[in-house]
Design an enzyme around this catalytic site. Sequence first.
Site, PDB file in Angstrom:
ATOM      1  CG  ASP A   1      -8.873   0.564   3.357  1.00  0.00           C
ATOM      2  OD1 ASP A   1      -8.642  -0.525   4.075  1.00  0.00           O
ATOM      3  OD2 ASP A   1      -8.270   1.555   3.415  1.00  0.00           O
TER       4      ASP A   1
ATOM      5  CG  ASN B   1      -5.567   4.462   0.621  1.00  0.00           C
ATOM      6  OD1 ASN B   1      -6.503   3.852   0.904  1.00  0.00           O
ATOM      7  ND2 ASN B   1      -4.367   4.363   0.888  1.00  0.00           N
TER       8      ASN B   1
ATOM      9  CD  GLU C   1      -7.238  -2.329   6.815  1.00  0.00           C
ATOM     10  OE1 GLU C   1      -6.143  -1.654   6.391  1.00  0.00           O
ATOM     11  OE2 GLU C   1      -8.414  -1.924   6.722  1.00  0.00           O
TER      12      GLU C   1
ATOM     13  CD  GLU D   1      -2.766   1.126   2.205  1.00  0.00           C
ATOM     14  OE1 GLU D   1      -3.791   2.042   2.535  1.00  0.00           O
ATOM     15  OE2 GLU D   1      -2.667   0.341   3.310  1.00  0.00           O
TER      16      GLU D   1
ATOM     17  CD  GLU E   1      -6.074  -0.338  -0.103  1.00  0.00           C
ATOM     18  OE1 GLU E   1      -6.207   0.383   0.871  1.00  0.00           O
ATOM     19  OE2 GLU E   1      -5.084  -1.219  -0.022  1.00  0.00           O
TER      20      GLU E   1
END
Length: 535
Positions: free
Chosen positions: A412, A350, A469, A291, A382
Amino acid sequence: MPRIGHRVQERKIRPGFWLAALLLCVALPAGLLAFRQAALPLLIILSVAALAYLAVEGFWLIRLGRSLGVGGSCPMGRAVHGRVLKLIDANRSIAQRLVQRHGVSGLPTRERLIQAMSEGPGILGIIEFADFDRLSAIDPEKADQVLAEIAQRITRMAGTTRIAAHVDRAHFALWFAGASENEAAPALQAITYALQDRILIGGEELLPVIRMGHMLCDPAATPAEKLLSRAFSTLAARHSGALSPADALSQATGYDFALEQDLRRAITSGEFELWFQPFIDARSQSVCGAEALIRWRHPTRGFVSPAEFIPLAEAAGLADEIGTWVLDAACRATRSWSATGLPAVKIAVNVSGRQLERDGFDRLVERTLSRHGLPPHLLELELTETIAMADSRTAALLFERLRALGVAISIDDFGTGYSSLSYLKKLSFDKLKIDREFVTDVDSRRDCQAICQSIIALGRGLGINVLAEGVERPEEMIWLRRHGCQLFQGFHFARPMPESDFLAFARDRQAITRLFTPKTLPSPGRPAPHARIAR
């Protein structure tokens, strides 16, 4: 009352006139100096009485003129009369100019603009200094200085053929008489661009936030005043939500404003960095992706927490620009890794709601991939459940175009938003990320176990990968793996790290393998080996 300039019958001024004038001019100031607050009520009463008497007697200049023979045969009276008339005319002219000029910028006010707009059709441009309220709450003098500088720039660029006006506290207007939109729009865009340049005030650089809008105006159909009001409303509606509400702006601190100014400079000054937190595949016990997380290395404050500057960027309307930078930097970095011999890994970026609302976001993604030569299947976008469901129909069309490019899409923080099975059916996703809220202590909490088991089973049934996560302890990893989750992210494996450290970690297969075979595990109920730290 006889007109000035005609002969009038001489009349004596009564003694009371002089007494009242003496009271107002001498007694009142002397009394205030001598007795201060003690005599103030009495002096106020006497002043009101004297003013009432003078009003009954008439305008004092005319009475004084009569006493000197104004309009009569006295030369001194005629001279005084002429000077008084000139003084009145001069003051009237100054007053009119003051009414039609803004006190801070010196530009004409809305009266002159409305007069020009009433003469025929044209294009009205509205320019707003969006940071005025916030800066004024911190330093009113500096806010006025910025307004004055913006006004000077507008005046220089507007030229002599266009009318520039200061129509509100932080709003300026440009009137393009008889112009078409094709003629006025490029000029307004150029002016707006120039207004956003740095302003030096008291040795400090400021980057003003400028908003602009324009509209075609025909005063024959609608009065100029209504057209101006409509232009204000249109500009406010277009940018609603881009900045903090007015009540929040008024409470902004000097630190917030200074940090926002630094944030605007950071985008072009190379102060942002990308750090990477690995995705671990338990089946191969290797890094399968990462990420991309933005970090801000401030030149004087050091690292600024994302929890501090990301909300500030969203409030200031910078989220879209920063998101574009992250997307570009992430694709560039991922493409470069193949040259180092690292096996292909997927990069997750993101995406904010404002980016999804942007027209042509899918084309931006396509151009970015093409520019860096990154295969689309190595990019994963995401977004949260709330963002995905804000406009599910529009999101479904966008996701369809993105997946047609070969880009993966993941949800997410799954389970914290809508948590509706219907949107999983409407929208196509490639991955679900179980939120850390359900992962923490999943080995000992029955409620977390039930939720995680349901999400894992849901992903298996829909053919969607599931990643946990926020895995911080080996016990959590072992429980999740035992119940079918094979993808992990969290501090147990690795914290977010600079690019060089990430590459070294990804190549160290032995170190990753050891994370799946811990030597000792704390017994149930014992504290974790290290404190949990938010990402």
